[in-house]
Design an enzyme around this catalytic site. Structure first.
Site, PDB file in Angstrom:
ATOM      1  N   ASP A   1     108.665  39.869 -15.832  1.00 44.04           N
ATOM      2  CA  ASP A   1     108.692  41.315 -16.122  1.00 44.04           C
ATOM      3  C   ASP A   1     108.116  42.076 -14.923  1.00 44.04           C
ATOM      4  OD1 ASP A   1     109.189  43.671 -17.495  1.00 44.04           O
ATOM      5  OD2 ASP A   1     107.395  43.557 -18.740  1.00 44.04           O
TER       6      ASP A   1
ATOM      7  N   GLY B   1     104.950  46.708 -16.963  1.00 44.74           N
ATOM      8  CA  GLY B   1     105.441  45.499 -16.326  1.00 44.74           C
ATOM      9  C   GLY B   1     104.290  44.694 -15.756  1.00 44.74           C
TER      10      GLY B   1
END
Length: 368
Positions: free
Chosen positions: A255, A291
């Site tokens: 991510d 993220g």
């Protein structure tokens, strides 16, 4: 190896592929006291090296791809974040060209079809319900290179969109969702097969309202993504996922955003400003985690040395499982003759020492 760990073995590389036999004249590289594992496969990655897959130029995207290759990711799916539909369609066109060139394995759309209640680092004003016609627009714009779409399947149109994705061979992922247990079961029955970063951006596991986590962990058809950076998940949550889902249903992901492999500072994630401090990315406004700055070599090392997971299970979560999910296990994801020569060399402490992609060293273990 697919059958376990082999001591004193050898892998033969001929051109871009792993071969079954080697001529006497073959160049030999001694990797005694090192681990040799398959190249890593990342199915959820937004960028790195200071470059964004959502907003960067083609050269920027290649910079981000190369940054992750330096850390062992030889197969990568480029992820976008929520944006205007026309903009996302344009990005899909750009990224599909890179997929056609073999630079990336495909495209993952994370947003805009997600819940405002669990938006995380996504712009709320750009969110929308998952209208199947709009989902189809993104699939078409990707020219056959769409691999996955993350949806809050409880929203209007969510279940029909899952069915649409399944019909077109695109992975429907449940994520950034406020769904109940029952709604998540319905989505899985409709064809959803991935949990987008399990535990994150979804209701917590409850004893009376178990929510999506329980439904996603218990169903054998679902692969669960985990971000093993020490920030997104407590070690006990990681252990729970491996124990309940089993090693064959876990995919480690990064991510990652722009700062991965680059450093602290201010960045943009889509239209939102992000502050990265001590390797942790958070929105400037609101402080939500935005993220990660993770690379998969660090996820590997942490999983083995801190989480104490078996090496074979970690290799599966980083290579075989995501490769199977993408329908690419015939070419990547394991060390077998006929497959791409995608290799990662690790030292005895699981630090990265070498990376080979399609027969060429990205990081040469003999050069350090």
């Amino acid at each position: 190896m697919p059958t376990g760990t082999l001591k004193e073995g050898q892998v033969i590389v001929d051109g871009t592929r792993i071969a079954g036999t080697a001529p006497e004249s073959a160049r030999r590289i001694d990797l005694t006291d090192h681990w040799l594992v398959p190249g890593f496969v990342d199915i959820h990655n937004h960028g790195g090296g200071g470059a964004s897959f959502t907003s960067g130029t083609p050269d920027d995207v290649v910079t981000g791809i190369h940054t992750h290759r330096l850390h062992g990711t030889t197969t990568l799916v480029a992820s976008t974040v929520t944006g205007d539909m026309d903009f996302l369609a344009q990005r899909a066109g750009l990224l599909s060209e890179l997929a056609e060139q073999g630079e990336i394995a495909g495209i993952h759309f994370e947003g805009p079809f997600i819940s405002p209640c669990r938006k995380g680092a996504h712009s709320e004003e750009l969110l929308r319900d998952p209208d199947p016609a709009e989902v189809r627009k993104l699939i078409d714009a990707a020219r056959g290179k769409a691999k996955m779409v993350t949806l809050a399947t409880e929203l209007p149109g969510g279940i029909d969109s899952v069915r649409l994705l399944a019909e077109h061979g695109v992975i429907a992922a449940v994520g950034h969702t406020d769904a109940t247990y029952e709604q998540t079961v319905e989505a899985i029955e409709a064809g959803a097969t991935v949990a987008t970063h399990l535990f994150n951006a979804m209701p917590q596991l409850g004893h009376r309202a178990p929510g999506p986590i329980a439904a996603l962990l218990e169903d054998e058809r679902v692969t669960v993504e985990l971000i093993n950076d020490g920030t997104h998940l407590h070690p006990a949550a990681l252990e729970l996922a491996f124990h309940r889902a089993g090693a064959a249903r876990v995919a480690f992901i990064t991510d990652a955003m722009d700062a991965a492999g680059f450093g602290d500072g201010r960045y943009l994630l889509g239209p939102l400003e992000v502050e990265v401090s001590e390797g942790v990315a958070r929105l400037v406004e609101g402080g939500s985690i935005a993220g990660s700055t993770l690379t998969l070599d660090r996820a590997f090392q942490r999983a083995v040395t801190i989480d104490r997971l078996p090496v074979e299970d970690v290799v599966a979560a980083l290579s075989a499982n995501p490769a199977r999910l993408l329908g690419m296990y015939d070419t990547v994801g394991s060390l077998e003759p006929g497959k791409d020569a995608d290799l990662v060399v690790l030292d005895a402490d699981f630090g990265l020492k070498g990376v080979m992609r399609r027969g060429e060293w990205v990081v040469d273990p003999q050069l350090g």
